[in-house]
Design a protein around this motif. Structure first.
Motif, PDB file in Angstrom:
ATOM      1  N   VAL A 282       6.554  10.361   0.444  1.00 47.75           N
ATOM      2  CA  VAL A 282       6.547  11.306  -0.677  1.00 47.75           C
ATOM      3  C   VAL A 282       7.224  10.714  -1.908  1.00 47.75           C
ATOM      4  O   VAL A 282       6.721  10.823  -3.017  1.00 47.75           O
ATOM      5  CB  VAL A 282       7.239  12.630  -0.278  1.00 47.75           C
ATOM      6  CG1 VAL A 282       7.275  13.597  -1.466  1.00 47.75           C
ATOM      7  CG2 VAL A 282       6.512  13.276   0.895  1.00 47.75           C
TER       8      VAL A 282
ATOM      9  N   LEU B 106      13.071  12.269  -6.694  1.00 40.13           N
ATOM     10  CA  LEU B 106      12.702  13.648  -6.422  1.00 40.13           C
ATOM     11  C   LEU B 106      13.857  14.434  -5.823  1.00 40.13           C
ATOM     12  O   LEU B 106      14.543  13.954  -4.912  1.00 40.13           O
ATOM     13  CB  LEU B 106      11.521  13.686  -5.439  1.00 40.13           C
ATOM     14  CG  LEU B 106      10.211  13.052  -5.904  1.00 40.13           C
ATOM     15  CD1 LEU B 106       9.192  13.048  -4.769  1.00 40.13           C
ATOM     16  CD2 LEU B 106       9.664  13.782  -7.116  1.00 40.13           C
TER      17      LEU B 106
ATOM     18  N   GLN C 150      11.488  19.538  -5.597  1.00 39.58           N
ATOM     19  CA  GLN C 150      10.313  18.784  -6.023  1.00 39.58           C
ATOM     20  C   GLN C 150       9.590  18.181  -4.829  1.00 39.58           C
ATOM     21  O   GLN C 150       8.353  18.171  -4.758  1.00 39.58           O
ATOM     22  CB  GLN C 150      10.730  17.668  -6.993  1.00 39.58           C
ATOM     23  CG  GLN C 150      11.191  18.156  -8.355  1.00 39.58           C
ATOM     24  CD  GLN C 150      11.688  17.011  -9.207  1.00 39.58           C
ATOM     25  OE1 GLN C 150      12.430  16.138  -8.747  1.00 39.58           O
ATOM     26  NE2 GLN C 150      11.271  17.000 -10.478  1.00 39.58           N
ATOM     27  N   THR C 151      10.362  17.703  -3.885  1.00 38.37           N
ATOM     28  CA  THR C 151       9.783  17.071  -2.697  1.00 38.37           C
ATOM     29  C   THR C 151       9.008  18.074  -1.863  1.00 38.37           C
ATOM     30  O   THR C 151       7.922  17.772  -1.364  1.00 38.37           O
ATOM     31  CB  THR C 151      10.893  16.430  -1.839  1.00 38.37           C
ATOM     32  OG1 THR C 151      11.618  15.495  -2.644  1.00 38.37           O
ATOM     33  CG2 THR C 151      10.313  15.721  -0.638  1.00 38.37           C
TER      34      THR C 151
ATOM     35  N   ARG D  43       7.467  20.786  -2.843  1.00 39.88           N
ATOM     36  CA  ARG D  43       6.199  21.113  -3.495  1.00 39.88           C
ATOM     37  C   ARG D  43       5.181  19.980  -3.318  1.00 39.88           C
ATOM     38  O   ARG D  43       4.007  20.216  -3.016  1.00 39.88           O
ATOM     39  CB  ARG D  43       6.420  21.401  -4.983  1.00 39.88           C
ATOM     40  CG  ARG D  43       7.154  22.700  -5.263  1.00 39.88           C
ATOM     41  CD  ARG D  43       7.039  23.069  -6.734  1.00 39.88           C
ATOM     42  NE  ARG D  43       7.707  22.104  -7.595  1.00 39.88           N
ATOM     43  CZ  ARG D  43       8.974  22.185  -7.965  1.00 39.88           C
ATOM     44  NH1 ARG D  43       9.736  23.185  -7.531  1.00 39.88           N
ATOM     45  NH2 ARG D  43       9.513  21.287  -8.772  1.00 39.88           N
ATOM     46  N   THR D  44       5.646  18.745  -3.512  1.00 44.18           N
ATOM     47  CA  THR D  44       4.763  17.591  -3.381  1.00 44.18           C
ATOM     48  C   THR D  44       4.269  17.433  -1.956  1.00 44.18           C
ATOM     49  O   THR D  44       3.086  17.154  -1.716  1.00 44.18           O
ATOM     50  CB  THR D  44       5.494  16.316  -3.826  1.00 44.18           C
ATOM     51  OG1 THR D  44       5.965  16.465  -5.169  1.00 44.18           O
ATOM     52  CG2 THR D  44       4.575  15.107  -3.753  1.00 44.18           C
TER      53      THR D  44
ATOM     54  N   LYS E  45       1.591  20.055  -0.941  1.00 44.31           N
ATOM     55  CA  LYS E  45       0.280  19.727  -1.504  1.00 44.31           C
ATOM     56  C   LYS E  45      -0.374  18.585  -0.726  1.00 44.31           C
ATOM     57  O   LYS E  45      -1.584  18.613  -0.455  1.00 44.31           O
ATOM     58  CB  LYS E  45       0.428  19.340  -2.978  1.00 44.31           C
ATOM     59  CG  LYS E  45       0.796  20.492  -3.890  1.00 44.31           C
ATOM     60  CD  LYS E  45       0.929  20.013  -5.330  1.00 44.31           C
ATOM     61  CE  LYS E  45       1.313  21.168  -6.254  1.00 44.31           C
ATOM     62  NZ  LYS E  45       1.489  20.711  -7.663  1.00 44.31           N
ATOM     63  N   ALA E  46       0.425  17.582  -0.362  1.00 41.56           N
ATOM     64  CA  ALA E  46      -0.113  16.441   0.378  1.00 41.56           C
ATOM     65  C   ALA E  46      -0.641  16.863   1.745  1.00 41.56           C
ATOM     66  O   ALA E  46      -1.719  16.438   2.175  1.00 41.56           O
ATOM     67  CB  ALA E  46       0.963  15.367   0.534  1.00 41.56           C
TER      68      ALA E  46
END
Length: 290
Positions: free
Chosen positions: A69, A84, A88-89, A91-92, A95-96
């Motif tokens: 990530v 991050l 933030q992590t 959310r990312t 999505k991944a």
């Protein structure tokens, strides 16, 4: 605190939500639950830590999938370039995982559709329609042009072989506006604007028809697909030369129209078109305009 060491063991979450909490952790991997089958990983090193995500895979390729990530911001909990925070992590990572799951479900359903497969289906339909209309085994004009400028074609009679456009191999879920613009810019310069627009209309129809046939999982891979097609196929501005030609072909010149308007000033008044079967648009309009 128990670290997540094996897929078969129960996960006890580590305190990784703040930089201060992570500073107290031992070197190694620590886990945080994202959902029932996905976990956020934090690997603490001597200098800094990194984030990665792991999730259960129900399709081919192993029981679990893992993806990096980014670098953890272990200084503070504020956004910073190249690092991050925990929020933030998360959310990312979500999505991944969501995209990976959708892609896996899509691949399990069969080969991913491409621009080529979309155009081939459209050409097949148009050719069949043309055969029904003419009663003969012929190709449609749309099919002929799309084969030449998108699909490519083998040498036939006096026609030379043509390579497929790069656009043909693009998967629909990966289609971008730039792909369509690049294809348009690659069309022969000597083609008239109206001719190019016919090609555009046929390709646009092929892509829109393909979208309606996609499964729900595949539509999730590119939810803005229809907007991309619309933006990539905006009508081209007609060149000034085309406008000049049109004006040169008008029956009366601007000077002649102006002379008539001056000689008969009352003819420029508006009139009621509500009862005129040949009128369109507004119910009132100018009788004569220069």
């Amino acid at each position: 605190m128990i670290q997540y060491c094996s897929p078969t063991k129960t996960l006890t979450e580590a305190q990784v939500t703040t930089a201060k909490a992570r500073s107290r952790l031992e070197l190694g991997v620590h886990w945080r639950r994202l959902d029932a089958e996905a976990h956020l990983g934090y690997r603490k090193g001597k200098q800094s830590g990194v984030w990665f995500v792991r999730w259960r895979n129900h399709h081919e390729g192993g029981n679990y999938k893992q993806e990096p990530v980014g670098v953890a911001n272990d200084i503070n909990d504020k956004p910073a370039d190249g690092m991050l925070t925990f929020e933030q992590t998360v959310r990312t990572a979500r999505k991944a995982v969501a995209r990976a799951r959708t892609e896996a479900a899509s691949q399990a359903a069969g080969p991913a559709p491409t621009v080529r497969s979309a155009v081939e289906a459209y050409v097949k339909e148009r050719d069949a329609r043309e055969r029904r209309r003419t009663g003969r085994d012929v190709r449609s004009d749309a099919g002929t042009k799309l084969r030449r400028y998108v699909l490519g074609q083998e040498k036939r009679g006096n026609q030379e072989a043509v390579e497929a456009a790069p656009l043909a191999s693009v998967h629909l879920h990966a289609l971008k506006e730039d792909d369509l613009i690049t294809w348009r810019e690659g069309l022969p310069e000597d083609l008239k604007v109206t001719t190019k627009q016919r090609f555009v209309n046929d390709l646009k129809a092929a892509l829109n028809a393909a979208w309606s046939r996609l499964s729900a999982d595949r539509k999730k891979l590119n939810p803005t697909f229809l907007a991309i097609v619309k933006a990539g196929f905006k009508a081209e501005r007609i060149d000034d030369d085309d406008v000049t030609v049109a004006r040169d072909n008008q029956i009366l010149t601007d000077e002649q129209v102006g002379a008539i308007a001056t000689a008969f000033p009352h003819t420029s008044q508006t009139y009621d078109t509500s009862s005129d079967p040949f009128a369109s648009g507004s119910s009132r309009g100018p009788l004569l305009r220069a």
